[in-house]
Motif scaffolding. Structure first.
Motif, mmCIF file in Angstrom:
data_model
loop_
_atom_site.group_PDB
_atom_site.id
_atom_site.type_symbol
_atom_site.label_atom_id
_atom_site.label_comp_id
_atom_site.label_asym_id
_atom_site.label_seq_id
_atom_site.Cartn_x
_atom_site.Cartn_y
_atom_site.Cartn_z
ATOM 1 N N GLY A 118 14.809 26.157 26.885
ATOM 2 C CA GLY A 118 15.024 27.062 27.998
ATOM 3 C C GLY A 118 16.460 27.076 28.474
ATOM 4 O O GLY A 118 17.293 26.253 28.063
ATOM 5 N N SER A 155 19.691 33.872 23.474
ATOM 6 C CA SER A 155 19.240 32.975 24.535
ATOM 7 C C SER A 155 20.001 31.660 24.616
ATOM 8 O O SER A 155 20.038 31.031 25.672
ATOM 9 N N ASP A 205 7.888 31.317 27.299
ATOM 10 C CA ASP A 205 8.992 32.285 27.271
ATOM 11 C C ASP A 205 9.543 32.445 25.862
ATOM 12 O O ASP A 205 9.942 33.549 25.461
ATOM 13 N N ALA A 263 7.113 34.621 23.963
ATOM 14 C CA ALA A 263 7.181 35.979 24.487
ATOM 15 C C ALA A 263 8.431 36.696 23.994
ATOM 16 O O ALA A 263 8.403 37.909 23.715
ATOM 17 N N PHE A 264 9.542 35.980 23.896
ATOM 18 C CA PHE A 264 10.783 36.568 23.379
ATOM 19 C C PHE A 264 10.558 37.177 22.003
ATOM 20 O O PHE A 264 11.135 38.226 21.667
#
Length: 327
Positions: free
Chosen positions: A163, A191, A236, A239-240
């Protein structure tokens, strides 16, 4: 881009043999995880059994040991390896820390920042005999009357992060960053890289499965994707990659009683294709090339979740053969 490897062995002797084979094939570093084994004991075995390759932990759990113990082990490993050791640290997730290791889960990024500061301070001053004090909100060091009467071989500190909070922390305080075991080029570019500083070592971890039959390669890699899809912390990330519904299906199978290493049947092919390097040797080589210009190091690891030892050995042998071709 450096080609490195995460060896597997049913015994420690086999693990060392695999690390030596990867080194002989041209791998510039070998990395040891902390899950089915500790990270530091296998790292010591591999350090003694190799000659040239770096030896790193990828990753050792930062909170399961005291910062001083981690620093002592890192100093020992740096000495044993002749300066080839890399201390890779990560936090793990809440369930692993609280339920498996019985340690508190409180502001992990802040605690990891303080842990790194303590490790570096101790390693730099342990031989001086002077008092050592590092005061933090979540981790502290107060040492009097201590002097380490052994060589203090330096070592770099790498941090793992998926993250934005942990990745940004790595960019601020670490010598290198280690990605999650599933890391696509798109995730890396969009990211991670914006949060990391120029010049640091960017280590991409890649679950790798090679077979002349691409379907067989995918089958072997499915368990790796399933293992991590069972962890809600990575929502996340999935989902990306437009895999939120697929992750939900895997998580439901886990809640229904499937083992964490037995979720391959719940993993669709598109998840395997998106998040692992699976296919023929040529296809995997092309996928590796997709990280060039973004990563400085790639760490290839064989699939192991839910597979019999003979299958893992076969997968490992194919990766080491590919390293020889790419080196």
């Amino acid at each position: 881009m450096r080609i490195t490897y995460g060896p597997w062995g049913e015994t420690l002797a086999e693990l060392v043999e695999a690390a030596r084979a990867a080194e002989d094939a041209g791998a510039e570093a070998v990395w040891l995880p902390e899950l089915h084994r500790s990270a530091t004991v296998p790292a010591a075995a591999v350090a003694a059994g190799t000659r040239r390759a770096q030896v790193g932990t990828a990753i050792a759990l930062a909170f399961a040991r005291s910062p001083m113990t981690t620093a002592l082990e890192a100093l020992d490993l740096a000495e044993l390896s002749g300066g080839r050791f890399v201390l890779g640290l990560g936090t793990g997730v809440r369930r692993l820390n609280e339920d498996w290791h019985g340690v508190r889960w409180e502001r992990p990024a802040a605690r990891l920042r303080e842990t790194v500061a303590i490790i570096r301070h101790f390693a730099a001053h342990a031989a001086s005999g002077e008092p050592m004090t590092v005061e933090g909100e979540l981790a502290s060091l107060r040492v009097r009357g201590y002097r380490r009467p052994f060589p203090a071989t330096p070592f770099p500190v790498y941090l793992a992060g998926t993250g934005p909070v942990m990745t940004r922390l790595a960019g601020e305080v670490a010598d290198g960053w280690i990605s999650h075991e599933l890391c696509s080029p798109g995730w890396l570019r969009e990211s991670a890289l914006p949060l990391l500083r120029p010049g640091m070592d960017i280590v991409v971890s890649a679950a790798c499965s090679i077979d002349d039959d691409p379907a067989e390669a995918r089958r072997r890699a499915a368990g790796v994707a399933g293992f991590y899809a069972s962890v809600r912390t990575y929502a996340d990330f999935f989902a990306f990659h437009d895999l939120a519904a697929e992750q939900d299906a895997v998580a439901e199978a886990f809640r229904a009683g499937a083992r964490a290493d037995g979720l391959a049947a719940a993993v669709p092919g598109r998840m395997v294709d998106a998040l692992t390097l699976s296919g023929t040797a040529g296809q995997v080589a092309d996928r590796i090339a997709g990280y060039a210009g973004h990563a400085t190091t790639i760490k290839l690891t064989p699939p192991a979740h839910g597979l019999a030892p003979a299958e893992v050995r076969a997968a490992q042998a194919r990766i080491i053969d590919l390293i020889k071709e790419l080196a």
